[in-house]
Structure formats: structure tokens, C-alpha cells
Design a protein around this motif. Structure first.
Motif, PDB file in Angstrom:
ATOM      1  N   PHE A   1       3.327-102.061  20.771  1.00 49.98           N
ATOM      2  CA  PHE A   1       3.619-102.329  22.111  1.00 49.98           C
ATOM      3  C   PHE A   1       4.856-101.592  22.130  1.00 49.98           C
ATOM      4  N   SER A   2       5.311-101.382  23.527  1.00 50.16           N
ATOM      5  CA  SER A   2       6.594-100.603  23.780  1.00 50.16           C
ATOM      6  C   SER A   2       7.606-101.581  24.597  1.00 50.16           C
ATOM      7  N   ILE A   3       8.905-101.340  24.324  1.00 51.18           N
ATOM      8  CA  ILE A   3       9.956-102.305  24.886  1.00 51.18           C
ATOM      9  C   ILE A   3      10.484-101.186  25.756  1.00 51.18           C
ATOM     10  N   TYR A   4      10.827-101.643  26.917  1.00 53.75           N
ATOM     11  CA  TYR A   4      11.650-100.831  28.062  1.00 53.75           C
ATOM     12  C   TYR A   4      12.754-101.700  28.467  1.00 53.75           C
TER      13      TYR A   4
ATOM     14  N   TYR B   1      12.245-111.110  31.692  1.00 57.28           N
ATOM     15  CA  TYR B   1      11.280-110.238  30.676  1.00 57.28           C
ATOM     16  C   TYR B   1       9.926-110.321  31.478  1.00 57.28           C
ATOM     17  N   HIS B   2       9.243-108.979  31.438  1.00 57.97           N
ATOM     18  CA  HIS B   2       8.075-108.581  32.140  1.00 57.97           C
ATOM     19  C   HIS B   2       6.885-107.930  31.279  1.00 57.97           C
ATOM     20  N   ILE B   3       6.005-108.581  31.251  1.00 62.40           N
ATOM     21  CA  ILE B   3       4.750-107.982  30.196  1.00 62.40           C
ATOM     22  C   ILE B   3       3.923-106.825  31.365  1.00 62.40           C
ATOM     23  N   ASN B   4       3.620-105.990  30.615  1.00 63.94           N
ATOM     24  CA  ASN B   4       2.816-104.709  31.441  1.00 63.94           C
ATOM     25  C   ASN B   4       3.529-104.424  32.814  1.00 63.94           C
ATOM     26  N   GLY B   5       4.899-104.312  32.974  1.00 59.90           N
ATOM     27  CA  GLY B   5       5.106-104.322  34.534  1.00 59.90           C
ATOM     28  C   GLY B   5       5.239-105.230  35.673  1.00 59.90           C
ATOM     29  N   ASP B   6       4.436-106.292  35.143  1.00 63.22           N
ATOM     30  CA  ASP B   6       4.134-107.265  36.356  1.00 63.22           C
ATOM     31  C   ASP B   6       5.675-107.730  36.913  1.00 63.22           C
ATOM     32  N   PRO B   7       5.687-107.670  38.316  1.00 61.90           N
ATOM     33  CA  PRO B   7       7.048-108.100  38.780  1.00 61.90           C
ATOM     34  C   PRO B   7       7.552-109.754  38.364  1.00 61.90           C
TER      35      PRO B   7
ATOM     36  N   VAL C   1       0.427-102.179  25.510  1.00 70.10           N
ATOM     37  CA  VAL C   1       1.102-103.358  26.218  1.00 70.10           C
ATOM     38  C   VAL C   1       2.533-102.722  26.283  1.00 70.10           C
ATOM     39  N   SER C   2       3.391-103.042  27.505  1.00 65.68           N
ATOM     40  CA  SER C   2       4.628-102.983  27.395  1.00 65.68           C
ATOM     41  C   SER C   2       5.452-104.078  27.741  1.00 65.68           C
ATOM     42  N   VAL C   3       6.805-104.261  27.234  1.00 63.52           N
ATOM     43  CA  VAL C   3       7.576-105.454  27.470  1.00 63.52           C
ATOM     44  C   VAL C   3       9.054-104.965  28.118  1.00 63.52           C
ATOM     45  N   SER C   4       9.041-105.252  29.305  1.00 60.81           N
ATOM     46  CA  SER C   4      10.193-104.866  30.093  1.00 60.81           C
ATOM     47  C   SER C   4      11.399-105.905  29.968  1.00 60.81           C
ATOM     48  N   ILE C   5      12.480-105.464  29.723  1.00 57.72           N
ATOM     49  CA  ILE C   5      13.780-106.416  29.674  1.00 57.72           C
ATOM     50  C   ILE C   5      14.732-105.856  30.747  1.00 57.72           C
TER      51      ILE C   5
ATOM     52  N   PRO D   1       3.069 -97.619  33.735  1.00 57.29           N
ATOM     53  CA  PRO D   1       2.848 -99.013  33.356  1.00 57.29           C
ATOM     54  C   PRO D   1       4.065 -99.698  33.737  1.00 57.29           C
ATOM     55  N   ASN D   2       5.109 -98.846  33.669  1.00 60.11           N
ATOM     56  CA  ASN D   2       6.323 -99.464  34.053  1.00 60.11           C
ATOM     57  C   ASN D   2       6.757 -99.625  35.488  1.00 60.11           C
TER      58      ASN D   2
END
Length: 137
Positions: A103-106, A73-79, A58-62, A38-39
Motif C-alpha cells: 500500500f502507498s502512503i500519501y 486518514y483516508h483509505i483509497n481517496g475516500d472523502p 491500496v492507498s492511505v492518505s494523511i 486513486p488520490n
């Protein structure tokens, strides 16, 4: 007078059904392996020995850009990055039908804790559970 039988048992069997099963398994694993990650962003996650068994939908990447000292900030690994002000609305929309919204925070290793806490505050306001993703040691 000895009577001999002409029926012999041959120790052969057809491998065609076995190859069909192996082919179907191969196709199944190829299709599902693309859904596992997912990331999609390359992040250097902090290391940890404790791992959680809960699954977040759901994942939130910072991501931290050191050269400009900015964050995306990216939601669900969206570029495509999402503005911070839009994260809460997107999370509410994605988690509205979940029984146990999690949800997870990456977060990259270089992301200040202030940015992570801001995303955690979104979870607190909406009564969501949060998983802080780490890589195993």
C-alpha cells in the motif's frame, strides 16, 4: 486499332470504419481516465527525484489541518475520514487476497513524520510493503 479499357481505379475509400474505431478509442480512454486517479484528496506531496515502479492497490492518505492541528486518514481517496484505530483492520481486509500486499502512503508536506511512521508500523506488523508517495521534481 488501340483497345481501351473502361475500368479505372479510384483512389477513394470509406472513412466510416475509421470513425467507428476512433469513437471506440475515445470512449475507452474517457472511461479509463476516471479510474486512474486513486488520490482524490488534494495533498501537497513532498518532492523527490526517485520514483518507484511498483504498483500499490491500496492507498492511505494523511491530511493535516493546520488551523486545528488535527489529522484525518483516508483509505483509497475516500472523502470520508477513517479513525486511526480502524486503519489496520481496513488494510487487512483490503489486502488479504493480495499475492504481494503493498500500500502507498500519501502524506501532506506538513504532516509530522510521527504520523507517517505510525502508519508504517501497521505495515511492519502485518508484513506489508509500503510506498511513500511523492511528487516528481
Amino acid at each position: 486499332m488501340a483497345i481501351k479499357r473502361n475500368t479505372r481505379i479510384t483512389p477513394e475509400f470509406s472513412m466510416s470504419s475509421m470513425t467507428d474505431i476512433v469513437f471506440l478509442l475515445l470512449v475507452f480512454f474517457l472511461v479509463t481516465s476516471t479510474l486512474v486517479n486513486p488520490n482524490a484528496l488534494k495533498l501537497l506531496l513532498p518532492k523527490s527525484t526517485g520514483q518507484v515502479s511498483a504498483k500499490a492497490t491500496v492507498s492511505v492518505s494523511i491530511k493535516h489541518y493546520l488551523d486545528t492541528d488535527s489529522f484525518s486518514y483516508h483509505i483509497n481517496g475516500d472523502p470520508k475520514p477513517v479513525r486511526f484505530n480502524d486503519i489496520e483492520d481496513d488494510l487487512v481486509e483490503l489486502l488479504q487476497n493480495e499475492e504481494d500486499p503493498t500500500f502507498s502512503i500519501y502524506a501532506d508536506e506538513t504532516v509530522p513524520i510521527k504520523e507517517v511512521v505510525q502508519v508504517m508500523n501497521i505495515a511492519k506488523r502485518n508484513h506489508y510493503k509500503v510506498i511513500l508517495a511523492t511528487s516528481p521534481e
